[in-house]
Scaffold this motif. Structure first.
Motif, PDB file in Angstrom:
ATOM      1  N   GLY A   1      43.555   8.508  74.979  1.00 28.12           N
ATOM      2  CA  GLY A   1      43.641   7.381  75.910  1.00 28.12           C
ATOM      3  C   GLY A   1      42.395   6.513  75.863  1.00 28.12           C
ATOM      4  O   GLY A   1      41.898   6.166  74.803  1.00 28.12           O
ATOM      5  N   GLN A   2      41.853   6.174  77.022  1.00 31.24           N
ATOM      6  CA  GLN A   2      40.675   5.316  77.080  1.00 31.24           C
ATOM      7  C   GLN A   2      39.487   5.983  76.397  1.00 31.24           C
ATOM      8  O   GLN A   2      38.661   5.323  75.794  1.00 31.24           O
ATOM      9  CB  GLN A   2      40.324   4.993  78.531  1.00 31.24           C
ATOM     10  CG  GLN A   2      39.162   4.027  78.626  1.00 31.24           C
ATOM     11  CD  GLN A   2      38.866   3.624  80.057  1.00 31.24           C
ATOM     12  OE1 GLN A   2      39.593   3.993  80.973  1.00 31.24           O
ATOM     13  NE2 GLN A   2      37.806   2.866  80.247  1.00 31.24           N
ATOM     14  N   HIS A   3      39.442   7.303  76.467  1.00 29.19           N
ATOM     15  CA  HIS A   3      38.359   8.045  75.805  1.00 29.19           C
ATOM     16  C   HIS A   3      38.297   7.689  74.312  1.00 29.19           C
ATOM     17  O   HIS A   3      37.221   7.461  73.765  1.00 29.19           O
ATOM     18  CB  HIS A   3      38.589   9.555  75.984  1.00 29.19           C
ATOM     19  CG  HIS A   3      37.651  10.398  75.195  1.00 29.19           C
ATOM     20  ND1 HIS A   3      36.373  10.662  75.608  1.00 29.19           N
ATOM     21  CD2 HIS A   3      37.805  11.026  74.006  1.00 29.19           C
ATOM     22  CE1 HIS A   3      35.777  11.421  74.703  1.00 29.19           C
ATOM     23  NE2 HIS A   3      36.625  11.649  73.724  1.00 29.19           N
ATOM     24  N   ALA A   4      39.474   7.611  73.661  1.00 27.27           N
ATOM     25  CA  ALA A   4      39.522   7.330  72.226  1.00 27.27           C
ATOM     26  C   ALA A   4      39.068   5.903  71.922  1.00 27.27           C
ATOM     27  O   ALA A   4      38.551   5.641  70.838  1.00 27.27           O
ATOM     28  CB  ALA A   4      40.938   7.555  71.703  1.00 27.27           C
ATOM     29  N   GLN A   5      39.278   4.985  72.871  1.00 27.46           N
ATOM     30  CA  GLN A   5      38.878   3.599  72.635  1.00 27.46           C
ATOM     31  C   GLN A   5      37.382   3.391  72.844  1.00 27.46           C
ATOM     32  O   GLN A   5      36.829   2.390  72.433  1.00 27.46           O
ATOM     33  CB  GLN A   5      39.673   2.675  73.562  1.00 27.46           C
ATOM     34  CG  GLN A   5      41.147   2.664  73.212  1.00 27.46           C
ATOM     35  CD  GLN A   5      42.015   2.491  74.432  1.00 27.46           C
ATOM     36  OE1 GLN A   5      41.571   2.051  75.474  1.00 27.46           O
ATOM     37  NE2 GLN A   5      43.281   2.854  74.300  1.00 27.46           N
ATOM     38  N   LYS A   6      36.719   4.341  73.495  1.00 28.61           N
ATOM     39  CA  LYS A   6      35.303   4.185  73.817  1.00 28.61           C
ATOM     40  C   LYS A   6      34.379   4.977  72.903  1.00 28.61           C
ATOM     41  O   LYS A   6      33.230   4.635  72.733  1.00 28.61           O
ATOM     42  CB  LYS A   6      35.040   4.657  75.266  1.00 28.61           C
ATOM     43  CG  LYS A   6      35.672   3.777  76.307  1.00 28.61           C
ATOM     44  CD  LYS A   6      34.832   2.566  76.502  1.00 28.61           C
ATOM     45  CE  LYS A   6      35.278   1.788  77.721  1.00 28.61           C
ATOM     46  NZ  LYS A   6      34.477   0.609  77.908  1.00 28.61           N
ATOM     47  N   SER A   7      34.863   6.086  72.355  1.00 24.12           N
ATOM     48  CA  SER A   7      33.947   6.957  71.609  1.00 24.12           C
ATOM     49  C   SER A   7      34.387   7.103  70.160  1.00 24.12           C
ATOM     50  O   SER A   7      35.564   7.039  69.832  1.00 24.12           O
ATOM     51  CB  SER A   7      33.877   8.330  72.282  1.00 24.12           C
ATOM     52  OG  SER A   7      35.174   8.801  72.517  1.00 24.12           O
ATOM     53  N   SER A   8      33.425   7.312  69.299  1.00 19.11           N
ATOM     54  CA  SER A   8      33.675   7.445  67.864  1.00 19.11           C
ATOM     55  C   SER A   8      33.868   8.916  67.521  1.00 19.11           C
ATOM     56  O   SER A   8      32.934   9.617  67.144  1.00 19.11           O
ATOM     57  CB  SER A   8      32.491   6.875  67.084  1.00 19.11           C
ATOM     58  OG  SER A   8      32.337   5.522  67.386  1.00 19.11           O
ATOM     59  N   THR A   9      35.107   9.388  67.643  1.00 20.83           N
ATOM     60  CA  THR A   9      35.370  10.806  67.407  1.00 20.83           C
ATOM     61  C   THR A   9      35.947  11.080  66.026  1.00 20.83           C
ATOM     62  O   THR A   9      35.993  12.223  65.596  1.00 20.83           O
ATOM     63  CB  THR A   9      36.343  11.362  68.460  1.00 20.83           C
ATOM     64  OG1 THR A   9      37.519  10.572  68.452  1.00 20.83           O
ATOM     65  CG2 THR A   9      35.703  11.353  69.839  1.00 20.83           C
ATOM     66  N   ARG A  10      36.398  10.058  65.317  1.00 19.57           N
ATOM     67  CA  ARG A  10      36.898  10.257  63.949  1.00 19.57           C
ATOM     68  C   ARG A  10      35.711  10.543  63.042  1.00 19.57           C
ATOM     69  O   ARG A  10      34.709   9.842  63.073  1.00 19.57           O
ATOM     70  CB  ARG A  10      37.631   9.009  63.470  1.00 19.57           C
ATOM     71  CG  ARG A  10      38.169   9.118  62.061  1.00 19.57           C
ATOM     72  CD  ARG A  10      38.858   7.801  61.670  1.00 19.57           C
ATOM     73  NE  ARG A  10      39.376   7.840  60.332  1.00 19.57           N
ATOM     74  CZ  ARG A  10      38.680   7.522  59.246  1.00 19.57           C
ATOM     75  NH1 ARG A  10      37.415   7.132  59.357  1.00 19.57           N
ATOM     76  NH2 ARG A  10      39.224   7.583  58.051  1.00 19.57           N
ATOM     77  N   VAL A  11      35.840  11.592  62.226  1.00 19.67           N
ATOM     78  CA  VAL A  11      34.738  12.003  61.358  1.00 19.67           C
ATOM     79  C   VAL A  11      35.193  11.953  59.906  1.00 19.67           C
ATOM     80  O   VAL A  11      36.252  12.465  59.550  1.00 19.67           O
ATOM     81  CB  VAL A  11      34.279  13.445  61.693  1.00 19.67           C
ATOM     82  CG1 VAL A  11      33.217  13.905  60.723  1.00 19.67           C
ATOM     83  CG2 VAL A  11      33.774  13.522  63.115  1.00 19.67           C
ATOM     84  N   GLU A  12      34.368  11.320  59.075  1.00 19.47           N
ATOM     85  CA  GLU A  12      34.579  11.321  57.633  1.00 19.47           C
ATOM     86  C   GLU A  12      33.408  12.081  57.026  1.00 19.47           C
ATOM     87  O   GLU A  12      32.256  11.678  57.174  1.00 19.47           O
ATOM     88  CB  GLU A  12      34.636   9.889  57.103  1.00 19.47           C
ATOM     89  CG  GLU A  12      34.895   9.817  55.628  1.00 19.47           C
ATOM     90  CD  GLU A  12      34.974   8.380  55.116  1.00 19.47           C
ATOM     91  OE1 GLU A  12      35.296   8.221  53.934  1.00 19.47           O
ATOM     92  OE2 GLU A  12      34.698   7.456  55.887  1.00 19.47           O
ATOM     93  N   ALA A  13      33.708  13.193  56.377  1.00 18.04           N
ATOM     94  CA  ALA A  13      32.668  14.016  55.754  1.00 18.04           C
ATOM     95  C   ALA A  13      32.625  13.691  54.275  1.00 18.04           C
ATOM     96  O   ALA A  13      33.656  13.591  53.609  1.00 18.04           O
ATOM     97  CB  ALA A  13      32.969  15.492  55.963  1.00 18.04           C
TER      98      ALA A  13
END
Length: 130
Positions: free
Chosen positions: A25-37
């Motif tokens: 939800g709003q959490h996903a729009q505010k924080s950078s949680t996608r990680v590319e290793a």
């Protein structure tokens, strides 16, 4: 083969972060949680020369994994690192050469029996001759 030095490889993985398209939800729009290793194969001290050669041949100079499954950036980092390690394990594995063999007499007979059975089935499906 001794195996990969996983602790050293984990320390050599570089990360890039961006906004996730996953749950949150709003959490996903505010924080950078996608990680590319990203893992640099050529510059790694965690691979032996033979492993490096096999990995370069199979995966190329940079191994990449993406994780955006979880809401937590830390958990996504762990998932991406595990995916990198799994790719490296598979690519560094020595594949045994296939030894060419002849089919056994029993296997040849089974194949011919199956062909006869299939032929009979198809022959029975044909319309009767006039």
């Amino acid at each position: 083969m001794i195996g990969l030095d996983e602790a050293l490889i984990r320390s050599e993985v570089a990360f890039r972060f961006s906004r996730s398209s996953g749950p949150g939800g709003q959490h996903a729009q505010k924080s950078s949680t996608r990680v590319e290793a990203l893992f640099d194969v050529e510059g790694s001290a965690g691979l032996t020369e033979a492993e490096r050669r096999r990995v370069l041949e199979r995966l190329g100079p940079v191994v990449r994994a993406v994780a955006q499954d979880e809401r937590s950036q830390l958990r996504n980092r762990e998932l991406a690192t595990e995916r990198i390690l799994e790719q490296l394990r598979e690519a560094a594995r020595v594949h045994r050469a296939r030894r060419v063999t002849q089919p056994t007499a029993a296997a040849r007979e089974r194949r011919l029996d199956e062909k006869r059975r299939q032929s009979r089935t198809k022959r029975l499906r044909r319309p009767p001759d006039e």
